[in-house]
Motif scaffolding. Structure first.
Motif, mmCIF file in Angstrom:
data_model
loop_
_atom_site.group_PDB
_atom_site.id
_atom_site.type_symbol
_atom_site.label_atom_id
_atom_site.label_comp_id
_atom_site.label_asym_id
_atom_site.label_seq_id
_atom_site.Cartn_x
_atom_site.Cartn_y
_atom_site.Cartn_z
ATOM 1 N N LEU A 268 -0.034 -2.871 0.225
ATOM 2 C CA LEU A 268 0.801 -1.569 -0.437
ATOM 3 C C LEU A 268 0.658 -1.691 -1.588
ATOM 4 C CD1 LEU A 268 2.009 0.544 0.720
ATOM 5 C CD2 LEU A 268 3.895 -0.184 1.392
ATOM 6 N N GLY B 73 -1.749 -0.960 -3.861
ATOM 7 C CA GLY B 73 -2.421 0.492 -3.402
ATOM 8 C C GLY B 73 -1.608 1.410 -4.379
ATOM 9 N N ILE B 74 -0.639 1.660 -4.223
ATOM 10 C CA ILE B 74 0.626 2.447 -4.953
ATOM 11 C C ILE B 74 -0.256 2.742 -7.016
ATOM 12 C CG2 ILE B 74 2.475 3.096 -5.844
ATOM 13 C CD1 ILE B 74 3.916 2.275 -2.964
ATOM 14 N N PHE C 234 -3.553 3.864 -7.242
ATOM 15 C CA PHE C 234 -3.160 5.541 -6.941
ATOM 16 C C PHE C 234 -2.451 6.004 -7.769
ATOM 17 C CE2 PHE C 234 0.169 8.679 -6.194
ATOM 18 C CZ PHE C 234 -0.435 9.762 -6.078
ATOM 19 N N TRP D 51 -5.125 8.359 -10.805
ATOM 20 C CA TRP D 51 -4.521 9.527 -10.848
ATOM 21 C C TRP D 51 -4.157 10.064 -12.025
ATOM 22 C CZ3 TRP D 51 0.759 12.239 -8.992
ATOM 23 C CH2 TRP D 51 0.920 13.497 -9.063
ATOM 24 N N VAL E 140 -5.683 9.600 -3.753
ATOM 25 C CA VAL E 140 -4.860 9.779 -2.317
ATOM 26 C C VAL E 140 -5.651 8.677 -1.451
ATOM 27 C CG1 VAL E 140 -4.557 11.424 -0.417
ATOM 28 C CG2 VAL E 140 -3.208 11.625 -3.181
ATOM 29 N N LEU F 118 -5.370 4.833 -2.015
ATOM 30 C CA LEU F 118 -3.731 5.163 -0.702
ATOM 31 C C LEU F 118 -4.050 4.948 0.551
ATOM 32 C CD1 LEU F 118 -0.963 4.737 -1.763
ATOM 33 C CD2 LEU F 118 -0.524 6.785 -1.879
ATOM 34 N N SER G 182 -5.476 1.882 1.106
ATOM 35 C CA SER G 182 -4.506 1.055 1.800
ATOM 36 C C SER G 182 -3.787 0.276 2.349
ATOM 37 C CB SER G 182 -4.242 1.026 0.024
ATOM 38 O OG SER G 182 -4.926 0.587 -0.843
ATOM 39 N N LEU G 183 -3.545 2.206 2.756
ATOM 40 C CA LEU G 183 -2.128 1.392 4.481
ATOM 41 C C LEU G 183 -3.110 1.436 5.744
ATOM 42 C CD1 LEU G 183 0.011 4.871 3.053
ATOM 43 C CD2 LEU G 183 0.311 2.353 2.742
#
Length: 242
Positions: free
Chosen positions: A137, A140-141, A144, A148, A231, A234, A237-238
């Motif tokens: 996580l 992943g953030i 992201f 972006w 997105v 992300l 990744s989740l």
């Protein structure tokens, strides 16, 4: 959609040119190769360490953007002047409009591309890796935010900033700068199958730079274009979307 037209500044006077752009590209490519080699060999069935995915993806582009900034500091007037980084709300609004228009154009081009190429996924190489190997996580953030916001800003400084400024220094037309930066941007991603799609993606981004004469509009347009894939990364990744 007709983009808003703002006054274009006169070309800045600086002493850097294509050599600075070539150096930035070499730093991007060689640092990616070095970091990949430093991570060690990975077996066919062995997963790539998540931190390696993040570092190899983000660091080379950030280093290359750093070269762009350094070139303007050592041989020019600084990044704000030479890379046209002066922010204004009209430029931001132009970037938002062209970025949203680019999303529609990209979606249409993606459908056509997928049907033309066949079953191959039109997503980026990074998205393909994350799809098979979701990131933790926290990473992943990080990816992201990079995909972006940070990545687009860095790439714009390299292609619509450093490369565009090198073309301006030769007194070529703005249209030549638009065409060349769009083409080189697409090819430099080193994804031959997606080059034609990347060309389409790059057109509204380069158009934002063309009509405003400054970089923030193209940065915003690029960030809008990258929001959906960011997105997606992300959510992968989740483990929510595959």
């Amino acid at each position: 959609m007709t983009p808003p037209t703002t006054q274009v500044d006169s070309p800045p006077s600086h002493r850097w040119g294509f050599g600075a752009f070539v150096l930035a590209e070499l730093v991007l490519i060689l640092s990616a190769v070095f970091l990949s080699a430093a991570a060690g060999p990975v077996g066919v069935d062995e997963p790539i360490p998540p931190i390696v995915i993040v570092v190899v993806t983000a660091l080379p582009t950030m280093l290359a953007a750093g070269v762009a900034v350094l070139a303007t500091l050592l041989r020019g007037n600084g990044p704000v002047t030479d890379l046209r980084l002066r922010w204004s709300w009209p430029d931001v609004r132009a970037g938002l409009k062209l970025g949203l228009a680019g999303l529609v154009l990209t979606a249409i081009a993606g459908v056509i591309w997928a049907r033309t190429v066949g079953k191959l996924d039109p997503s980026s190489a990074l998205a393909s890796v994350v799809d098979t190997q979701p990131l933790p996580l926290a990473l992943g953030i990080v990816m992201f935010v990079y995909t972006w916001l940070i990545g687009p800003a860095c790439e714009e400084m390299i292609y619509r900033g450093l490369l565009w400024g090198a073309i301006e220094r030769l007194r070529w037309s703005r249209w030549a700068a638009f065409v060349l930066s769009t083409a080189i941007f697409a090819v430099s991603h080193l994804e031959p199958l997606r080059t034609s799609l990347l060309l389409v993606i790059a057109i509204p981004i380069g158009w934002a730079r063309l009509v405003t004469g400054r970089l923030p509009a193209s940065i915003v347009a690029h960030q809008i274009n990258n929001f959906v894939p960011a997105v997606g990364i992300l959510l992968m990744s989740l483990g929510i979307w595959r």
